[in-house]
Write a protein that holds these residues in place. Structure first.
Motif, mmCIF file in Angstrom:
data_model
loop_
_atom_site.group_PDB
_atom_site.id
_atom_site.type_symbol
_atom_site.label_atom_id
_atom_site.label_comp_id
_atom_site.label_asym_id
_atom_site.label_seq_id
_atom_site.Cartn_x
_atom_site.Cartn_y
_atom_site.Cartn_z
ATOM 1 N N PRO A 1 -3.902 -22.280 47.473
ATOM 2 C CA PRO A 1 -2.844 -22.408 46.463
ATOM 3 C C PRO A 1 -1.834 -21.256 46.513
ATOM 4 C CG PRO A 1 -4.958 -22.944 45.492
ATOM 5 C CD PRO A 1 -5.236 -22.362 46.857
ATOM 6 N N ARG A 2 -2.334 -20.053 46.767
ATOM 7 C CA ARG A 2 -1.449 -18.880 46.779
ATOM 8 C C ARG A 2 -0.464 -18.930 47.951
ATOM 9 N NH1 ARG A 2 -1.879 -13.413 45.445
ATOM 10 N NH2 ARG A 2 0.235 -12.569 45.552
ATOM 11 N N VAL A 3 -0.953 -19.228 49.160
ATOM 12 C CA VAL A 3 -0.049 -19.234 50.313
ATOM 13 C C VAL A 3 0.905 -20.423 50.261
ATOM 14 C CG1 VAL A 3 -1.539 -17.858 51.806
ATOM 15 C CG2 VAL A 3 -1.755 -20.347 51.834
ATOM 16 N N ASN A 4 0.497 -21.522 49.629
ATOM 17 C CA ASN A 4 1.427 -22.628 49.425
ATOM 18 C C ASN A 4 2.544 -22.228 48.472
ATOM 19 O OD1 ASN A 4 0.880 -25.180 50.852
ATOM 20 N ND2 ASN A 4 -1.141 -25.051 49.908
ATOM 21 N N GLN A 5 2.180 -21.511 47.417
ATOM 22 C CA GLN A 5 3.200 -21.071 46.464
ATOM 23 C C GLN A 5 4.154 -20.077 47.107
ATOM 24 O OE1 GLN A 5 1.710 -19.263 42.864
ATOM 25 N NE2 GLN A 5 3.643 -19.592 41.782
ATOM 26 N N LEU A 6 3.624 -19.156 47.897
ATOM 27 C CA LEU A 6 4.479 -18.177 48.560
ATOM 28 C C LEU A 6 5.391 -18.830 49.598
ATOM 29 C CD1 LEU A 6 1.872 -15.315 49.085
ATOM 30 C CD2 LEU A 6 3.855 -15.256 47.557
ATOM 31 N N THR A 7 4.906 -19.867 50.261
ATOM 32 C CA THR A 7 5.689 -20.528 51.310
ATOM 33 C C THR A 7 6.697 -21.516 50.739
ATOM 34 O OG1 THR A 7 3.838 -20.310 52.872
ATOM 35 C CG2 THR A 7 5.543 -21.926 53.415
ATOM 36 N N TYR A 8 6.239 -22.351 49.817
ATOM 37 C CA TYR A 8 7.077 -23.465 49.331
ATOM 38 C C TYR A 8 7.543 -23.313 47.882
ATOM 39 C CZ TYR A 8 5.858 -26.217 53.475
ATOM 40 O OH TYR A 8 5.706 -26.675 54.758
ATOM 41 N N GLY A 9 7.010 -22.339 47.169
ATOM 42 C CA GLY A 9 7.370 -22.204 45.764
ATOM 43 C C GLY A 9 6.697 -23.224 44.873
ATOM 44 N N HIS B 1 3.132 -18.491 55.425
ATOM 45 C CA HIS B 1 2.130 -17.520 54.992
ATOM 46 C C HIS B 1 0.730 -17.951 55.416
ATOM 47 C CE1 HIS B 1 5.572 -16.567 52.458
ATOM 48 N NE2 HIS B 1 5.009 -15.402 52.204
ATOM 49 N N GLY B 2 -0.105 -16.960 55.612
ATOM 50 C CA GLY B 2 -1.507 -17.197 55.934
ATOM 51 C C GLY B 2 -2.368 -16.172 55.231
ATOM 52 N N TYR B 3 -3.673 -16.454 55.183
ATOM 53 C CA TYR B 3 -4.581 -15.524 54.519
ATOM 54 C C TYR B 3 -5.828 -15.310 55.358
ATOM 55 C CZ TYR B 3 -7.553 -19.479 53.155
ATOM 56 O OH TYR B 3 -8.375 -20.583 53.178
ATOM 57 N N VAL B 4 -6.491 -14.198 55.099
ATOM 58 C CA VAL B 4 -7.790 -13.873 55.689
ATOM 59 C C VAL B 4 -8.691 -13.396 54.562
ATOM 60 C CG1 VAL B 4 -9.033 -12.502 57.407
ATOM 61 C CG2 VAL B 4 -6.627 -13.108 57.811
ATOM 62 N N LEU B 5 -9.875 -13.997 54.435
ATOM 63 C CA LEU B 5 -10.863 -13.511 53.481
ATOM 64 C C LEU B 5 -11.665 -12.418 54.187
ATOM 65 C CD1 LEU B 5 -12.163 -16.746 51.695
ATOM 66 C CD2 LEU B 5 -10.191 -15.297 51.152
ATOM 67 N N LEU B 6 -11.404 -11.186 53.831
ATOM 68 C CA LEU B 6 -11.968 -10.043 54.538
ATOM 69 C C LEU B 6 -13.431 -9.822 54.159
ATOM 70 C CD1 LEU B 6 -8.938 -7.636 54.074
ATOM 71 C CD2 LEU B 6 -9.488 -9.008 56.101
ATOM 72 N N ARG B 7 -14.255 -9.636 55.185
ATOM 73 C CA ARG B 7 -15.680 -9.383 55.005
ATOM 74 C C ARG B 7 -15.963 -7.886 55.174
ATOM 75 N NH1 ARG B 7 -18.514 -14.531 56.042
ATOM 76 N NH2 ARG B 7 -20.391 -13.305 55.706
ATOM 77 N N ARG B 8 -17.167 -7.470 54.810
ATOM 78 C CA ARG B 8 -17.600 -6.109 55.107
ATOM 79 C C ARG B 8 -17.716 -5.980 56.621
ATOM 80 N NH1 ARG B 8 -21.443 -6.047 51.895
ATOM 81 N NH2 ARG B 8 -20.440 -4.921 50.200
ATOM 82 N N ALA B 9 -17.048 -5.015 57.215
ATOM 83 C CA ALA B 9 -17.029 -4.865 58.666
ATOM 84 C C ALA B 9 -18.381 -4.378 59.181
ATOM 85 C CB ALA B 9 -15.942 -3.882 59.077
ATOM 86 N N PRO B 10 -18.699 -4.678 60.433
ATOM 87 C CA PRO B 10 -19.959 -4.204 61.013
ATOM 88 C C PRO B 10 -20.104 -2.692 60.871
ATOM 89 C CG PRO B 10 -18.877 -5.744 62.502
ATOM 90 C CD PRO B 10 -17.910 -5.461 61.393
ATOM 91 N N GLY B 11 -21.233 -2.262 60.335
ATOM 92 C CA GLY B 11 -21.473 -0.832 60.166
ATOM 93 C C GLY B 11 -20.669 -0.211 59.044
ATOM 94 N N GLY B 12 -19.897 -1.035 58.305
ATOM 95 C CA GLY B 12 -19.085 -0.514 57.209
ATOM 96 C C GLY B 12 -18.034 0.470 57.650
ATOM 97 N N ARG B 13 -17.507 0.276 58.876
ATOM 98 C CA ARG B 13 -16.622 1.292 59.466
ATOM 99 C C ARG B 13 -15.173 1.191 59.003
ATOM 100 N NH1 ARG B 13 -19.677 -0.280 63.975
ATOM 101 N NH2 ARG B 13 -17.968 -1.582 64.735
ATOM 102 N N LEU B 14 -14.749 0.076 58.422
ATOM 103 C CA LEU B 14 -13.339 -0.108 58.089
ATOM 104 C C LEU B 14 -13.038 0.176 56.627
ATOM 105 C CD1 LEU B 14 -12.426 -3.396 60.010
ATOM 106 C CD2 LEU B 14 -11.886 -1.045 60.655
ATOM 107 N N THR B 15 -11.853 0.735 56.392
ATOM 108 C CA THR B 15 -11.333 0.912 55.042
ATOM 109 C C THR B 15 -10.007 0.158 54.949
ATOM 110 O OG1 THR B 15 -10.002 2.862 55.592
ATOM 111 C CG2 THR B 15 -12.315 3.234 54.977
ATOM 112 N N GLN B 16 -9.487 0.043 53.740
ATOM 113 C CA GLN B 16 -8.192 -0.623 53.578
ATOM 114 C C GLN B 16 -7.108 0.107 54.364
ATOM 115 O OE1 GLN B 16 -7.200 -2.202 49.714
ATOM 116 N NE2 GLN B 16 -5.056 -1.549 49.895
ATOM 117 N N ARG B 17 -7.209 1.418 54.401
ATOM 118 C CA ARG B 17 -6.213 2.205 55.141
ATOM 119 C C ARG B 17 -6.236 1.874 56.633
ATOM 120 N NH1 ARG B 17 -1.432 3.550 55.561
ATOM 121 N NH2 ARG B 17 -0.969 5.574 56.516
ATOM 122 N N ASP B 18 -7.404 1.587 57.188
ATOM 123 C CA ASP B 18 -7.504 1.194 58.597
ATOM 124 C C ASP B 18 -6.733 -0.098 58.850
ATOM 125 O OD1 ASP B 18 -9.160 3.348 59.358
ATOM 126 O OD2 ASP B 18 -10.936 2.285 58.615
#
Length: 214
Positions: free
Chosen positions: A105-113, A142-159
Motif C-alpha cells: 500500500p505504501r509504495v503504491n501511494q508513493l508511486t501513484y498517489g 517505488h520498491g521496498y525491502v523488509l530488512l532482516r537481522r544480518a548474518p552475525g548482526g554485522r550491519l547497522t542502519q548507517r552501513d
C-alpha cells in the motif's frame, strides 16, 4: 477436493480497486523472491512495475483480474491478485479480497498517489473512492525491502545509508530487536524514474542485507 498444478514461471501481483462490477484502478508489482522463501529466511522485496515497459502484460493482467473478480462475485473492495507470467500470458494464481500486505500500500501511494486504506474505508462506507485513471504515468517508481537481522548482526542502519540512497530506511540492529513478519527488523524504500534501475537497486539492497554487506 482441491487439485492444483505447479506453474514454473515468474509471479507478479495486481493490487486494485473493484466496484460497481468493474475494475476501477490497479497497479502491477513483482516480488523478488516468493513469500514462502522469505518465511524460510530470505529477504522479502518488491517493486512497482512500469506500464509503459509492459503494455501487453498490464492489459492481460487487468483482463484476467476483471474476469476472476466477476466470476467470484466480488463485492466492492480493494483486492490483491497473484498471477504467473507464462509464455501464453498471465495464469491465475490466487485472489484475496483484502488490502495487500507488507509495504505494497505504501509504495503504491508513493508511486501513484492512491491510498488503498482510504479506498477500503470509502467502499465500506458506501462512498466513492478517490482514484486517478489507470493511464496515470508516474514520475518515479517505488520498491521496498523488509530488512532482516544480518548474518552475525554485522550491519547497522548507517552501513545501509553509506551503501545506498533511500527514500526511507528504518533498521534496528540491536540483538534483542523484536522481529515482525518475514523476520523484519526494519524496512527500506527506494525509487527511480527508470523501473529497470529500481529493480537492480532493490535486488542490491536485499543482497546486501542477506550477505551482511558486500
Amino acid at each position: 477436493m482441491v487439485a492444483e498444478s505447479f506453474v514454473d514461471a515468474p509471479e507478479v501481483y495486481l493490487d486494485g480497486v473493484w466496484s460497481g462490477g468493474r475494475l476501477r484502478w490497479s497497479s502491477l508489482s513483482r516480488n523478488h523472491i516468493a513469500p514462502l522463501s522469505a518465511v524460510a529466511g530470505g529477504v522479502l522485496a518488491a517493486h512497482v512495475l512500469d506500464p509503459a515497459r509492459r503494455p501487453a502484460l498490464f492489459a492481460q493482467a487487468r483482463a484476467l483480474a476483471a474476469e476472476a473478480l466477476a466470476a467470484l462475485g466480488a463485492p466492492d473492495c480493494v483486492f490483491h491478485l497473484e498471477m504467473f507470467t507464462t509464455d501464453g500470458g498471465p495464469t491465475f494464481g490466487e485472489c484475496a479480497i483484502r488490502l495487500p500486505g507488507a509495504l505494497s500500500p505504501r509504495v503504491n501511494q508513493l508511486t501513484y498517489g492512491v491510498d488503498l486504506f482510504d479506498a477500503e474505508i470509502s467502499l465500506a462506507l458506501g462512498e466513492e473512492p478517490s482514484l486517478p485513471a489507470d493511464a496515470t504515468a508516474p514520475e518515479r517508481f517505488h520498491g521496498y525491502v523488509l530488512l532482516r537481522r544480518a548474518p552475525g548482526g554485522r550491519l547497522t542502519q548507517r552501513d545501509f545509508e553509506r551503501a545506498f540512497t533511500f527514500d526511507e530506511i528504518v533498521y534496528d540492529s540491536a540483538p534483542d530487536a523484536p522481529e515482525g513478519p518475514y523476520g523484519k527488523v526494519g524496512h527500506a524504500i527506494v525509487s527511480d524514474a527508470d523501473e529497470g534501475v529500481l529493480e537492480k537497486t532493490v535486488e542490491d539492497v536485499a543482497r546486501f542485507n542477506a550477505s551482511g554487506g558486500f
